[in-house]
Structure formats: C-alpha cells, structure tokens
Design a protein around this motif. Sequence first.
Motif, PDB file in Angstrom:
ATOM      1  N   PHE A 131      -3.842  -6.711   5.877  1.00  0.00           N
ATOM      2  CA  PHE A 131      -2.762  -5.946   5.849  1.00  0.00           C
ATOM      3  C   PHE A 131      -1.390  -6.829   6.148  1.00  0.00           C
ATOM      4  N   ALA A 132      -1.729  -7.772   6.684  1.00  0.00           N
ATOM      5  CA  ALA A 132      -0.776  -8.838   7.258  1.00  0.00           C
ATOM      6  C   ALA A 132       0.539  -9.208   6.037  1.00  0.00           C
ATOM      7  N   ASN A 133      -0.153  -9.328   4.855  1.00  0.00           N
ATOM      8  CA  ASN A 133       0.839  -9.868   3.780  1.00  0.00           C
ATOM      9  C   ASN A 133       0.885  -8.881   2.653  1.00  0.00           C
ATOM     10  N   ILE A 134       0.598  -7.536   2.706  1.00  0.00           N
ATOM     11  CA  ILE A 134       0.400  -6.679   1.912  1.00  0.00           C
ATOM     12  C   ILE A 134       1.873  -6.171   1.410  1.00  0.00           C
ATOM     13  N   LYS A 135       2.140  -6.064   0.045  1.00  0.00           N
ATOM     14  CA  LYS A 135       3.282  -5.634  -0.499  1.00  0.00           C
ATOM     15  C   LYS A 135       2.974  -4.941  -1.683  1.00  0.00           C
ATOM     16  N   ILE A 136       2.907  -3.764  -1.747  1.00  0.00           N
ATOM     17  CA  ILE A 136       2.704  -2.858  -2.923  1.00  0.00           C
ATOM     18  C   ILE A 136       4.095  -2.618  -3.556  1.00  0.00           C
ATOM     19  N   LYS A 137       4.165  -3.054  -4.830  1.00  0.00           N
ATOM     20  CA  LYS A 137       5.277  -2.854  -5.602  1.00  0.00           C
ATOM     21  C   LYS A 137       5.345  -1.913  -6.377  1.00  0.00           C
ATOM     22  N   GLU A 138       4.019  -1.508  -6.938  1.00  0.00           N
ATOM     23  CA  GLU A 138       3.891  -0.186  -7.893  1.00  0.00           C
ATOM     24  C   GLU A 138       4.246   0.852  -6.917  1.00  0.00           C
ATOM     25  N   ASN A 139       5.327   1.615  -7.123  1.00  0.00           N
ATOM     26  CA  ASN A 139       5.713   2.971  -6.374  1.00  0.00           C
ATOM     27  C   ASN A 139       4.843   3.934  -7.067  1.00  0.00           C
ATOM     28  N   GLY A 140       4.459   3.934  -8.111  1.00  0.00           N
ATOM     29  CA  GLY A 140       3.668   5.022  -8.854  1.00  0.00           C
ATOM     30  C   GLY A 140       2.156   5.148  -8.322  1.00  0.00           C
ATOM     31  N   MET A 141       1.181   5.596  -9.256  1.00  0.00           N
ATOM     32  CA  MET A 141      -0.223   5.654  -9.183  1.00  0.00           C
ATOM     33  C   MET A 141      -0.898   4.160  -9.126  1.00  0.00           C
ATOM     34  N   ALA A 142      -0.243   3.286 -10.186  1.00  0.00           N
ATOM     35  CA  ALA A 142      -0.718   1.831 -10.273  1.00  0.00           C
ATOM     36  C   ALA A 142      -1.150   1.316  -9.205  1.00  0.00           C
ATOM     37  N   HIS A 143      -0.670   1.560  -7.889  1.00  0.00           N
ATOM     38  CA  HIS A 143      -0.823   0.933  -6.883  1.00  0.00           C
ATOM     39  C   HIS A 143      -2.327   0.454  -6.390  1.00  0.00           C
ATOM     40  N   ALA A 144      -3.113   1.548  -6.858  1.00  0.00           N
ATOM     41  CA  ALA A 144      -4.675   1.298  -6.698  1.00  0.00           C
ATOM     42  C   ALA A 144      -5.102  -0.072  -7.323  1.00  0.00           C
ATOM     43  N   THR A 145      -4.701  -0.357  -8.500  1.00  0.00           N
ATOM     44  CA  THR A 145      -5.031  -1.551  -9.131  1.00  0.00           C
ATOM     45  C   THR A 145      -4.547  -2.576  -8.380  1.00  0.00           C
ATOM     46  N   GLU A 146      -3.139  -2.510  -7.932  1.00  0.00           N
ATOM     47  CA  GLU A 146      -2.265  -3.431  -7.334  1.00  0.00           C
ATOM     48  C   GLU A 146      -3.118  -4.104  -6.029  1.00  0.00           C
ATOM     49  N   PHE A 147      -3.888  -3.006  -5.193  1.00  0.00           N
ATOM     50  CA  PHE A 147      -4.538  -3.195  -4.110  1.00  0.00           C
ATOM     51  C   PHE A 147      -5.598  -4.289  -4.569  1.00  0.00           C
ATOM     52  N   LEU A 148      -6.267  -4.147  -5.607  1.00  0.00           N
ATOM     53  CA  LEU A 148      -7.515  -4.983  -6.046  1.00  0.00           C
ATOM     54  C   LEU A 148      -6.883  -6.383  -6.618  1.00  0.00           C
ATOM     55  N   SER A 149      -5.634  -6.489  -7.013  1.00  0.00           N
ATOM     56  CA  SER A 149      -5.111  -7.658  -7.240  1.00  0.00           C
ATOM     57  C   SER A 149      -4.953  -8.430  -6.206  1.00  0.00           C
ATOM     58  N   PHE A 150      -4.272  -7.767  -5.096  1.00  0.00           N
ATOM     59  CA  PHE A 150      -4.059  -8.179  -3.808  1.00  0.00           C
ATOM     60  C   PHE A 150      -5.489  -8.828  -3.305  1.00  0.00           C
ATOM     61  N   ILE A 151      -6.479  -8.196  -3.349  1.00  0.00           N
ATOM     62  CA  ILE A 151      -7.784  -8.803  -2.658  1.00  0.00           C
ATOM     63  C   ILE A 151      -7.943  -9.785  -3.373  1.00  0.00           C
ATOM     64  N   LYS A 152      -8.149  -9.956  -4.769  1.00  0.00           N
ATOM     65  CA  LYS A 152      -8.480 -11.286  -5.533  1.00  0.00           C
ATOM     66  C   LYS A 152      -7.381 -12.221  -5.060  1.00  0.00           C
ATOM     67  N   LYS A 153      -6.283 -12.010  -5.228  1.00  0.00           N
ATOM     68  CA  LYS A 153      -5.097 -13.232  -4.767  1.00  0.00           C
ATOM     69  C   LYS A 153      -5.282 -13.705  -3.495  1.00  0.00           C
ATOM     70  N   ASN A 154      -5.610 -13.100  -2.658  1.00  0.00           N
ATOM     71  CA  ASN A 154      -5.550 -13.356  -1.317  1.00  0.00           C
ATOM     72  C   ASN A 154      -6.936 -13.914  -0.956  1.00  0.00           C
ATOM     73  N   LYS A 155      -7.867 -13.700  -1.848  1.00  0.00           N
ATOM     74  CA  LYS A 155      -9.634 -14.115  -1.440  1.00  0.00           C
ATOM     75  C   LYS A 155      -9.819 -13.290  -0.180  1.00  0.00           C
ATOM     76  N   LEU A 156      -9.602 -11.849  -0.345  1.00  0.00           N
ATOM     77  CA  LEU A 156     -10.125 -11.208   0.649  1.00  0.00           C
ATOM     78  C   LEU A 156     -11.607 -10.926   0.692  1.00  0.00           C
ATOM     79  N   ARG A 157     -12.420 -10.641   1.791  1.00  0.00           N
ATOM     80  CA  ARG A 157     -13.839 -10.144   1.657  1.00  0.00           C
ATOM     81  C   ARG A 157     -13.782  -8.622   1.590  1.00  0.00           C
ATOM     82  N   TYR A 158     -14.179  -8.168   0.564  1.00  0.00           N
ATOM     83  CA  TYR A 158     -14.147  -6.627   0.494  1.00  0.00           C
ATOM     84  C   TYR A 158     -15.560  -6.067   0.351  1.00  0.00           C
TER      85      TYR A 158
END
Lengths: 110, 231
Positions: free
Chosen positions: B167-194
């Motif tokens: 959560f240190a760098n998380i920045k959700i820009k999609e105000n609407g419901m598309a944020h669910a996908t944005e979380f996944l992009s975030f995981i991918k971009k930051n190479k987080l273990r999920y």
Amino acid sequence: MNAIQILLIGGVIAIFIYYIARFRSALVDLIILSLFSIAAIFFILYPDETTVIANKLGVQRGADLLFYCCILFFLFIVVKLFARVRRLEQKLTEVIRQRAKDEATVPKDH
Amino acid sequence: MSSHINPSEVYVVVPAYNEQAVIRNVISELVSCLYNIVVVDDGSQETLNNYLHDLPVFLLHHEINLGQGAALQTGIEFAKEKNAKYIITFDADGQHSAADIEQLLEPLKENKADITLGSRFIEGAQHNMSNKRKQTLQIARFINYLFTGLKLTDAHNGLRAFNQKAFANIKIKENGMAHATEFLSFIKKNKLRYKEIPVTIRYTDYSKKKGSTIWSGFRIFFDLLLNKIFG
C-alpha cells in the motif's frame, strides 16, 4: 447576396464579437480568430472557391470537403474537452479527499 | 495457524455509498473483531454519521459522490497516515464476512505475499451466485487479463489485504468501478507477490440489487480504455 449568406456572415461576426468581449485573450488568439473569420466570410460569399480547393484534394464538391473538415474539428474538440474534464475531475477528487481526511471523525479512545 | 496479528495494526477500509440499510450491521461485525475501521462515506444522500456515531470508527466524508475507487484511495491514504501495518478493503453492502479477514492476513503475516485477494471461485470459497452473474464475471476476468496480463480466478472481489510494501505507493486514479482492474495493474507494475484466498460471499437480495451488471461491465471497459488513452 442570399438570405443564407447574410445569416451566416451575421453569425460569424456575432461569434467574433462575443469572443472578444467575453475572453480578453492574447494577441495571437485574436489574429487567428480574425483570419478564420475572414476566411469564413470569404467562402460564404464565394462558395465556388471551396470546390476549387476540394478538387485539388480529390473531393468533388466544396461542401463535402467542408463537411469532412467539420467532423475532424469536432472530434478534436471532443477529445480536448474530455481531457480537460478528466483533469478537473482529478483535481476535484484531490480537494475532496484532502477535506475528508482533515475532517475525519475519530473514535473516542484515539 | 501461526501467531495472531494484533488487530490494532490492521485498518479495514469500507467505502460506502447509500448503504444505510446494512451499514450498521456490517460495521458492528468488524468492530467485534477489534480492527481499526475507516468508513469512507462517499457522498451518501443521508450522512452515515447518523447510523455510526456511537461505534468506534474513523468516519470520513466525501462531500460529493466520487465513486468507489476514489473512496478506497481516500481510506487507504488515511490508514497509511495512521501508520497502519496492514490494510484491508471491505465492501459495505454486507456480502463479505469479517471472519475471512484473518485468512487474508495470514500470507502477509508469514511474508509469503504482499497482497491477498478474496476469490469466490477457488476451492474452499462459498457463494450462492446466479449463473448470469457468473458469466458477467467471466467477461470481467477476460477484460482484466486483456488490460493487465494477470489471470485471476475472480475479477471484481472487493475483499483484499495489503501489507506496507503493497500500500506504500498505491494510487488509485479510477474513481469509478474500474479501480478493481487498476489494483491488478498496480500489482503487475510493482511486481508484488499476490495470492488468492477463498472467501465466503453472501448474496442477499440487497447486495444483488447493488452489484455489477453487464451494463456496468461495459462502463468499466470504457473507463479503462479512456484511462489508457488519456492517462
């Protein structure tokens, strides 16, 4: 002069005056707007000239060329406006978020 | 199960928009687990303060309705500023079960994952979902895969857990419901273990009414597309 020509020229002049009165903008804007208005009035008075240009571009009628240009222009405006709305939305979000955090209700034991 | 997590290090972020009918029950269930609770009232017509004022929760209020993504971001930022160690996102409509939070935290605690996502479709999960809804979620999964390259079993599950790294760098820009996908992009971009964790979802008539439909799926798709174009 036809009625439609008077109507269109009147419209162009009205928009020109409205723009100058409403938005006191930079000189560059004024020059561009003036050029556009003069061109518009010219083509309203001599519509056949657009056909000459159209033919050079491979379009048969001047009116068609104008129509295609309008579509392009309006799409450009839509994209510009959409980008601006998104920017504004992001700013608004930031402002509301900051207020929400500043004015949070905190449980009693904190 | 390994040693317990101290619930005071856990912040549960609950975005809520017009959930007057159920919000009190949902929050009470969380309160009984002793977690810190951050309710983000996303511009509800009737302020949720009327329903929650006597419960020990942090209540944040958006003056206008911005959308679930925006509410989550607000809650996450707030929890971060409170020095949270773990952050949970939890839906306000009563479909999640507070008992699942512990399972979500377990891999984080053991440092096996940075982020855990609730899933309705892996073994051990329980749900009473209609087939139509299942199909909608299949489409959503595919869209997520298209945009993020991550193939998960569940596409839009609001129950998630983050460790500090996540959560240190998380920045959700999609105000609407598309944020669910944005979380996944975030995981991918930051190479987080999920890791996906089976969770129980209670589909009540109430939550069904508020859940996503094919139509909202299209909206999400276009939001994502526009986000890709306009950034």
